[in-house]
Design a protein around this motif. Structure first.
Motif, PDB file in Angstrom:
ATOM      1  N   ASP A   1      42.746 -16.670  45.392  1.00 23.63           N
ATOM      2  CA  ASP A   1      43.995 -17.216  44.836  1.00 23.63           C
ATOM      3  C   ASP A   1      44.238 -18.709  45.126  1.00 23.63           C
ATOM      4  OD1 ASP A   1      44.385 -16.660  47.513  1.00 23.63           O
ATOM      5  OD2 ASP A   1      46.322 -15.661  47.267  1.00 23.63           O
TER       6      ASP A   1
ATOM      7  N   HIS B   1      37.015  -9.136  42.556  1.00 21.19           N
ATOM      8  CA  HIS B   1      37.719  -8.638  43.743  1.00 21.19           C
ATOM      9  C   HIS B   1      38.259  -7.231  43.575  1.00 21.19           C
ATOM     10  CE1 HIS B   1      40.251 -11.254  41.185  1.00 21.19           C
ATOM     11  NE2 HIS B   1      40.978 -10.160  41.130  1.00 21.19           N
TER      12      HIS B   1
ATOM     13  N   ASN C   1      39.536 -13.658  36.088  1.00 28.06           N
ATOM     14  CA  ASN C   1      39.586 -12.673  37.162  1.00 28.06           C
ATOM     15  C   ASN C   1      38.915 -11.387  36.737  1.00 28.06           C
ATOM     16  OD1 ASN C   1      40.919 -13.936  39.388  1.00 28.06           O
ATOM     17  ND2 ASN C   1      42.671 -14.141  38.022  1.00 28.06           N
TER      18      ASN C   1
ATOM     19  N   SER D   1      36.802 -15.101  39.954  1.00 27.59           N
ATOM     20  CA  SER D   1      36.819 -14.246  41.145  1.00 27.59           C
ATOM     21  C   SER D   1      36.611 -12.784  40.781  1.00 27.59           C
ATOM     22  CB  SER D   1      38.150 -14.407  41.904  1.00 27.59           C
ATOM     23  OG  SER D   1      38.216 -13.511  43.009  1.00 27.59           O
TER      24      SER D   1
ATOM     25  N   GLU E   1      42.016 -20.805  42.871  1.00 26.25           N
ATOM     26  CA  GLU E   1      42.500 -20.621  41.503  1.00 26.25           C
ATOM     27  C   GLU E   1      43.735 -21.478  41.236  1.00 26.25           C
ATOM     28  OE1 GLU E   1      42.908 -16.581  39.657  1.00 26.25           O
ATOM     29  OE2 GLU E   1      45.028 -17.102  39.649  1.00 26.25           O
TER      30      GLU E   1
ATOM     31  N   HIS F   1      40.938 -11.598  46.143  1.00 21.29           N
ATOM     32  CA  HIS F   1      41.129 -12.570  45.060  1.00 21.29           C
ATOM     33  C   HIS F   1      41.150 -13.994  45.618  1.00 21.29           C
ATOM     34  CE1 HIS F   1      44.135 -14.509  42.070  1.00 21.29           C
ATOM     35  NE2 HIS F   1      42.904 -14.677  41.630  1.00 21.29           N
TER      36      HIS F   1
ATOM     37  N   PHE G   1      41.071  -4.639  43.454  1.00 25.79           N
ATOM     38  CA  PHE G   1      42.432  -4.806  42.950  1.00 25.79           C
ATOM     39  C   PHE G   1      43.091  -3.443  42.833  1.00 25.79           C
ATOM     40  CE2 PHE G   1      45.598  -5.158  39.559  1.00 25.79           C
ATOM     41  CZ  PHE G   1      46.300  -6.298  39.952  1.00 25.79           C
TER      42      PHE G   1
ATOM     43  N   PRO H   1      39.093  -7.839  38.172  1.00 23.21           N
ATOM     44  CA  PRO H   1      39.605  -6.872  39.147  1.00 23.21           C
ATOM     45  C   PRO H   1      38.713  -5.633  39.184  1.00 23.21           C
ATOM     46  CG  PRO H   1      40.906  -6.802  37.137  1.00 23.21           C
ATOM     47  CD  PRO H   1      39.904  -7.900  36.959  1.00 23.21           C
TER      48      PRO H   1
ATOM     49  N   THR I   1      47.295 -10.333  43.630  1.00 24.70           N
ATOM     50  CA  THR I   1      47.163 -11.127  42.394  1.00 24.70           C
ATOM     51  C   THR I   1      45.749 -10.971  41.844  1.00 24.70           C
ATOM     52  OG1 THR I   1      46.618 -13.022  43.787  1.00 24.70           O
ATOM     53  CG2 THR I   1      48.894 -12.862  43.002  1.00 24.70           C
ATOM     54  N   GLY I   2      45.522 -11.496  40.627  1.00 24.98           N
ATOM     55  CA  GLY I   2      44.177 -11.505  40.060  1.00 24.98           C
ATOM     56  C   GLY I   2      43.870 -10.350  39.140  1.00 24.98           C
TER      57      GLY I   2
ATOM     58  N   ASP J   1      45.330 -12.148  33.904  1.00 27.17           N
ATOM     59  CA  ASP J   1      45.494 -13.526  34.362  1.00 27.17           C
ATOM     60  C   ASP J   1      44.301 -14.390  33.976  1.00 27.17           C
ATOM     61  OD1 ASP J   1      47.722 -12.668  35.699  1.00 27.17           O
ATOM     62  OD2 ASP J   1      46.753 -12.576  37.651  1.00 27.17           O
TER      63      ASP J   1
END
Ligand code: VJV
Ligand code: CA
Ligand code: ZN
Length: 400
Positions: free
Chosen positions: A199, A217, A249, A215, A202, A197, A219, A251, A227-228, A232
């Motif tokens: 972060d 990513h 985001n 992003s 962001e 992420h 997860f 994930p 996070t992410g 969010d």
């Protein structure tokens, strides 16, 4: 693109500083800056160097770095040396820990971690990789180039007052601020295809309606930085009861490969372009989203990863390409070399040409487009229900 003298003006510029590739995070650390040297060697071997201009620039200054960071943090980094740190001056170790530098106690795992080790030439390294991203941003702002590349940049986890996830300073935030400060670009889109992420970027821009950060990513579980999640999504009021998205985001589950990734990437980027109408794009091309990465578990092929670059290039906006993660270094060099070819607009053969680092590519049969054995690849072609929820959430967010 003829300059009048019969030579073609180049539309791509790139940054490369050999001093970066000598930086050593430690013998067993996963981050290996030498991969940018391998990337350049491969680019040379494929004869792509003549199709780009090289950016030769000064390292970023303290003032440049203060675009993204607290002055106290920058001063601490500037003065931090392994000799002092290892001399075990208690106060310096405590200050370092506050900035997440060196050995840090992790509350979550109850372990000491050393993600951001205190290494030789640390300050010089930070100045140089950020200098490259800044120069690349300025090259785009000048209007002279369509695409600017810095494979040694893309350190997306560093925050205003602390290091994080192998990233000491955030060259991306500095570059985006430079793009906005130049005055030519009103809105900048940030796209992050690193497996982690984004972060730090962001956080830096979540309250700035001029920048939308997106992003993709891995997860779930303990995957860094945790996070992410798709919930969010952020936005700011934009007049006439409208809203302006500031962060998105996407994930992804471990094991996500080309098919599923691209069911999400193309449609989301297309909607983002329509809704946000950016004037420039900054893309973090972390190569740890490739199959067979030592740290992450996404499974993109080199073509799948590069397709992201070619999709974004297709919108014809000024484009800043940055590196990031990537821990199986032969895969990283293959990927970034191929993406350099995509940026230039040249097809390159699959057979890796003879060159100094030839032996690094044995495990992939000396082919750029390596194959990772995978028995369940068919199953992966269809979107799973979790991903359907993700794309619906993201699209709904952009619809308003
Ligand atoms: O997961 C973490 C933090 C821990 C570290 C590992 N301990 C054992 C538990 C706590 C929480 N950190 C990640 C950071 C990933 C950074 C990714 C950066 C990028 O790709 O997004 C952009 C450039 C992590 N994963 C793996 C490691 N750290 C790791 C760190 C080491 C190491 C091996 C693995 C540090 C030192 C040494 N080996 C010697
Ligand atoms: Ca990412
Ligand atoms: Zn990463």
């Amino acid at each position: 693109d003829d300059d009048g003298g019969g030579t073609k003006q180049k539309s791509v510029c790139y940054y490369y500083d050999p001093r970066i590739s000598y930086v050593d995070y430690g013998e067993t650390h996963e981050m290996v800056p030498h991969r940018v040297s391998m990337t350049l060697a491969l680019i040379k071997a494929y004869g792509l160097l003549d199709d780009m201009d090289r950016l030769r620039v000064a390292p970023a200054t303290e003032e440049d770095l203060e675009l993204a960071h607290d002055p106290e943090f920058i001063r601490f980094l500037r003065d931090l040396t392994p000799a002092d740190y290892n001399a075990d001056a208690k106060t310096q170790r405590e200050a370092a820990e506050k900035y997440k530098l060196g050995e840090v106690w992790n509350e979550l795992t109850h372990c000491v971690t050393n993600d951001n080790p205190v290494i030789e030439n640390l300050w010089d390294y930070c100045q140089r990789y950020t200098g490259g991203s800044l120069a690349a941003a300025r090259a785009l702002a000048s209007g002279r180039y369509k695409i600017a590349i810095n494979w040694s940049g893309g350190m997306h986890h560093a925050c205003k007052g602390k290091a994080g996830g192998f990233c000491y300073v955030n060259d991306i935030v500095v570059a985006i601020k430079a793009l906005l400060d130049g005055g030519q670009f009103k809105r900048v889109l940030y796209l992050d295809i690193d497996a982690h992420h984004g972060d730090g970027v962001e956080t830096a821009f979540m309250e700035d309606s001029r920048v939308l950060t997106v992003s993709f990513h891995q997860f779930g579980g303990e995957f860094f930085p945790r996070t992410g999640d798709a919930v969010d999504v952020g936005e700011l009021p934009a007049g006439d009861d409208g809203v302006c998205p500031t962060l998105i985001n996407v994930p992804l589950q471990a094991g996500t490969r080309d098919g599923r990734y691209h069911q999400l990437f193309g449609p989301i980027v297309d909607r983002v372009m329509a809704v946000f109408e950016p004037d420039a794009v900054v893309m973090q091309c972390g190569a740890d989203s490739l199959a067979g990465d030592r740290l992450a578990s996404l499974g993109l092929s080199v073509r799948g990863h590069a397709k992201c670059v070619s999709i974004v290039k297709g919108y014809g906006l000024p484009l800043l390409l940055l590196g990031g993660g990537g821990y199986t270094i032969n895969h990283v060099a293959s990927c970034w070399c191929y993406e350099t070819a995509v940026a230039i607009g040249k097809e390159i053969p699959d057979d890796i040409p003879q060159h100094g680092y030839q032996n690094y590519y044995k495990s992939q049969g000396y082919k750029l487009h390596y194959h990772k054995e995978d028995s369940s690849s068919r199953k992966n072609r269809d979107m799973r229900s979790k991903d359907k929820i993700t794309i619906d959430k993201v699209m709904n967010h952009l619809d308003r």
